[in-house]
Design a protein around this motif. Structure first.
Motif, PDB file in Angstrom:
ATOM      1  N   MET A 183      70.320 -56.403  37.758  1.00  0.00           N
ATOM      2  CA  MET A 183      69.912 -55.572  36.632  1.00  0.00           C
ATOM      3  C   MET A 183      69.629 -56.425  35.406  1.00  0.00           C
ATOM      4  O   MET A 183      70.174 -57.518  35.259  1.00  0.00           O
ATOM      5  N   THR A 184      68.765 -55.899  34.545  1.00  0.00           N
ATOM      6  CA  THR A 184      68.628 -56.521  33.237  1.00  0.00           C
ATOM      7  C   THR A 184      69.832 -56.083  32.414  1.00  0.00           C
ATOM      8  O   THR A 184      70.457 -55.058  32.695  1.00  0.00           O
ATOM      9  N   TRP A 185      70.176 -56.888  31.396  1.00  0.00           N
ATOM     10  CA  TRP A 185      71.388 -56.647  30.614  1.00  0.00           C
ATOM     11  C   TRP A 185      71.091 -57.052  29.177  1.00  0.00           C
ATOM     12  O   TRP A 185      70.809 -58.213  28.905  1.00  0.00           O
ATOM     13  N   VAL A 186      71.145 -56.072  28.291  1.00  0.00           N
ATOM     14  CA  VAL A 186      70.870 -56.324  26.875  1.00  0.00           C
ATOM     15  C   VAL A 186      72.014 -55.768  26.044  1.00  0.00           C
ATOM     16  O   VAL A 186      72.432 -54.629  26.249  1.00  0.00           O
ATOM     17  N   THR A 187      72.523 -56.570  25.130  1.00  0.00           N
ATOM     18  CA  THR A 187      73.480 -56.101  24.133  1.00  0.00           C
ATOM     19  C   THR A 187      73.003 -56.562  22.765  1.00  0.00           C
ATOM     20  O   THR A 187      72.132 -57.423  22.664  1.00  0.00           O
ATOM     21  N   GLY A 188      73.586 -55.989  21.753  1.00  0.00           N
ATOM     22  CA  GLY A 188      73.147 -56.257  20.389  1.00  0.00           C
ATOM     23  C   GLY A 188      73.561 -57.615  19.856  1.00  0.00           C
ATOM     24  O   GLY A 188      73.696 -58.584  20.599  1.00  0.00           O
ATOM     25  N   ALA A 189      73.820 -57.651  18.567  1.00  0.00           N
ATOM     26  CA  ALA A 189      74.071 -58.894  17.839  1.00  0.00           C
ATOM     27  C   ALA A 189      75.130 -59.782  18.481  1.00  0.00           C
ATOM     28  O   ALA A 189      74.964 -60.985  18.570  1.00  0.00           O
ATOM     29  N   GLY A 190      76.231 -59.195  18.944  1.00  0.00           N
ATOM     30  CA  GLY A 190      77.305 -60.015  19.495  1.00  0.00           C
ATOM     31  C   GLY A 190      77.042 -60.552  20.885  1.00  0.00           C
ATOM     32  O   GLY A 190      77.209 -61.719  21.153  1.00  0.00           O
ATOM     33  N   GLY A 191      76.569 -59.713  21.795  1.00  0.00           N
ATOM     34  CA  GLY A 191      76.452 -60.082  23.199  1.00  0.00           C
ATOM     35  C   GLY A 191      75.289 -61.000  23.515  1.00  0.00           C
ATOM     36  O   GLY A 191      75.366 -62.217  23.394  1.00  0.00           O
ATOM     37  N   THR A 192      74.173 -60.401  23.922  1.00  0.00           N
ATOM     38  CA  THR A 192      73.003 -61.212  24.272  1.00  0.00           C
ATOM     39  C   THR A 192      72.055 -61.339  23.081  1.00  0.00           C
ATOM     40  O   THR A 192      70.949 -61.831  23.231  1.00  0.00           O
ATOM     41  N   LYS A 193      72.490 -60.861  21.940  1.00  0.00           N
ATOM     42  CA  LYS A 193      71.708 -60.942  20.693  1.00  0.00           C
ATOM     43  C   LYS A 193      70.345 -60.289  20.840  1.00  0.00           C
ATOM     44  O   LYS A 193      69.356 -60.739  20.285  1.00  0.00           O
ATOM     45  N   GLY A 194      70.318 -59.215  21.646  1.00  0.00           N
ATOM     46  CA  GLY A 194      69.081 -58.477  21.861  1.00  0.00           C
ATOM     47  C   GLY A 194      68.197 -59.042  22.951  1.00  0.00           C
ATOM     48  O   GLY A 194      67.203 -58.427  23.313  1.00  0.00           O
ATOM     49  N   ALA A 195      68.538 -60.196  23.496  1.00  0.00           N
ATOM     50  CA  ALA A 195      67.731 -60.802  24.563  1.00  0.00           C
ATOM     51  C   ALA A 195      67.990 -60.082  25.884  1.00  0.00           C
ATOM     52  O   ALA A 195      69.116 -59.681  26.177  1.00  0.00           O
ATOM     53  N   GLU A 196      66.947 -59.926  26.676  1.00  0.00           N
ATOM     54  CA  GLU A 196      67.093 -59.328  28.003  1.00  0.00           C
ATOM     55  C   GLU A 196      67.522 -60.416  28.984  1.00  0.00           C
ATOM     56  O   GLU A 196      66.776 -61.344  29.268  1.00  0.00           O
ATOM     57  N   THR A 197      68.749 -60.298  29.477  1.00  0.00           N
ATOM     58  CA  THR A 197      69.289 -61.241  30.448  1.00  0.00           C
ATOM     59  C   THR A 197      69.316 -60.549  31.810  1.00  0.00           C
ATOM     60  O   THR A 197      68.979 -59.374  31.912  1.00  0.00           O
ATOM     61  N   VAL A 198      69.708 -61.282  32.841  1.00  0.00           N
ATOM     62  CA  VAL A 198      69.761 -60.701  34.184  1.00  0.00           C
ATOM     63  C   VAL A 198      71.142 -60.948  34.788  1.00  0.00           C
ATOM     64  O   VAL A 198      71.625 -62.085  34.823  1.00  0.00           O
ATOM     65  N   VAL A 199      71.759 -59.853  35.243  1.00  0.00           N
ATOM     66  CA  VAL A 199      73.044 -59.913  35.951  1.00  0.00           C
ATOM     67  C   VAL A 199      72.759 -59.644  37.426  1.00  0.00           C
ATOM     68  O   VAL A 199      72.083 -58.668  37.765  1.00  0.00           O
ATOM     69  N   ARG A 200      73.289 -60.524  38.265  1.00  0.00           N
ATOM     70  CA  ARG A 200      73.145 -60.380  39.717  1.00  0.00           C
ATOM     71  C   ARG A 200      74.542 -60.365  40.327  1.00  0.00           C
ATOM     72  O   ARG A 200      75.326 -61.287  40.095  1.00  0.00           O
ATOM     73  N   VAL A 201      74.853 -59.301  41.081  1.00  0.00           N
ATOM     74  CA  VAL A 201      76.143 -59.143  41.729  1.00  0.00           C
ATOM     75  C   VAL A 201      75.897 -59.095  43.235  1.00  0.00           C
ATOM     76  O   VAL A 201      75.244 -58.174  43.730  1.00  0.00           O
ATOM     77  N   GLU A 202      76.407 -60.106  43.939  1.00  0.00           N
ATOM     78  CA  GLU A 202      76.267 -60.173  45.387  1.00  0.00           C
ATOM     79  C   GLU A 202      77.621 -59.868  46.021  1.00  0.00           C
ATOM     80  O   GLU A 202      78.648 -60.376  45.567  1.00  0.00           O
ATOM     81  N   LEU A 203      77.609 -59.042  47.056  1.00  0.00           N
ATOM     82  CA  LEU A 203      78.832 -58.615  47.739  1.00  0.00           C
ATOM     83  C   LEU A 203      78.769 -59.056  49.196  1.00  0.00           C
ATOM     84  O   LEU A 203      77.771 -58.819  49.873  1.00  0.00           O
ATOM     85  N   GLU A 204      79.851 -59.693  49.645  1.00  0.00           N
ATOM     86  CA  GLU A 204      79.903 -60.188  51.019  1.00  0.00           C
ATOM     87  C   GLU A 204      81.298 -59.950  51.590  1.00  0.00           C
ATOM     88  O   GLU A 204      82.292 -60.343  50.986  1.00  0.00           O
ATOM     89  N   THR A 205      81.360 -59.312  52.743  1.00  0.00           N
ATOM     90  CA  THR A 205      82.649 -59.059  53.388  1.00  0.00           C
ATOM     91  C   THR A 205      83.265 -60.379  53.831  1.00  0.00           C
ATOM     92  O   THR A 205      82.599 -61.217  54.429  1.00  0.00           O
ATOM     93  N   ARG A 206      84.534 -60.552  53.492  1.00  0.00           N
ATOM     94  CA  ARG A 206      85.301 -61.725  53.903  1.00  0.00           C
ATOM     95  C   ARG A 206      86.624 -61.237  54.462  1.00  0.00           C
ATOM     96  O   ARG A 206      87.571 -61.012  53.711  1.00  0.00           O
ATOM     97  N   GLY A 207      86.682 -61.016  55.766  1.00  0.00           N
ATOM     98  CA  GLY A 207      87.899 -60.463  56.365  1.00  0.00           C
ATOM     99  C   GLY A 207      88.124 -59.063  55.847  1.00  0.00           C
ATOM    100  O   GLY A 207      87.242 -58.215  55.917  1.00  0.00           O
ATOM    101  N   SER A 208      89.297 -58.819  55.284  1.00  0.00           N
ATOM    102  CA  SER A 208      89.590 -57.497  54.721  1.00  0.00           C
ATOM    103  C   SER A 208      89.253 -57.432  53.230  1.00  0.00           C
ATOM    104  O   SER A 208      89.447 -56.402  52.591  1.00  0.00           O
ATOM    105  N   ASP A 209      88.757 -58.523  52.677  1.00  0.00           N
ATOM    106  CA  ASP A 209      88.385 -58.579  51.261  1.00  0.00           C
ATOM    107  C   ASP A 209      86.870 -58.647  51.103  1.00  0.00           C
ATOM    108  O   ASP A 209      86.130 -58.708  52.077  1.00  0.00           O
TER     109      ASP A 209
END
Length: 127
Positions: free
Chosen positions: A64-90
């Motif tokens: 997803m793109t991720w934008v926050t105001g002055a404190g976070g990304t300062k208005g810049a559009e960043t990209v968050v990538r979350v990958e999920l992989e099964t590892r045993g029971s975790d």
């Protein structure tokens, strides 16, 4: 993480208000090219976050793109990538956040994400 990929995927695409966002601030459908919005609150301050989903693979990937105001990304559009992989029971959750406008913003997020993921783990473990 001890939660299943299915539960983690759902948390990232439909349930931000359960583990990250302030109550009653989330607008999120969880489908590609749909925008989302939510707020976090810390020490009396409101922090809006918004973006859109770029890529979704059921129980495997959220990007997803991720934008926050002055404190976070300062208005810049960043990209968050979350990958999920099964590892045993975790589940191995690999989070990548890129495109910061400067080192300060990058460093702030690098420090914040472990705390956010810890909160996600606590909420899902309590189910």
């Amino acid at each position: 993480m001890s939660a299943s990929p299915e539960h983690l995927y759902k948390a990232w695409t439909k349930q931000f208000d359960r583990w990250f966002a302030a109550p009653e601030t989330v607008s999120m459908e969880g489908s590609v090219n749909t925008p989302f919005f939510f707020e976090t609150r810390h020490e009396g301050q409101r922090y809006p976050h918004y973006g859109r989903f770029l890529s979704l693979e059921q129980d495997r990937l959220v990007e997803m793109t991720w934008v926050t105001g002055a404190g976070g990304t300062k208005g810049a559009e960043t990209v968050v990538r979350v990958e999920l992989e099964t590892r045993g029971s975790d589940t191995l959750l690999r989070l990548t956040h890129a495109g910061f406008p400067d080192e300060e913003s990058k460093d702030q997020h690098e420090q914040a994400w472990p705390m956010v993921l810890e909160q996600l783990e606590k909420v899902l473990a309590a189910e």
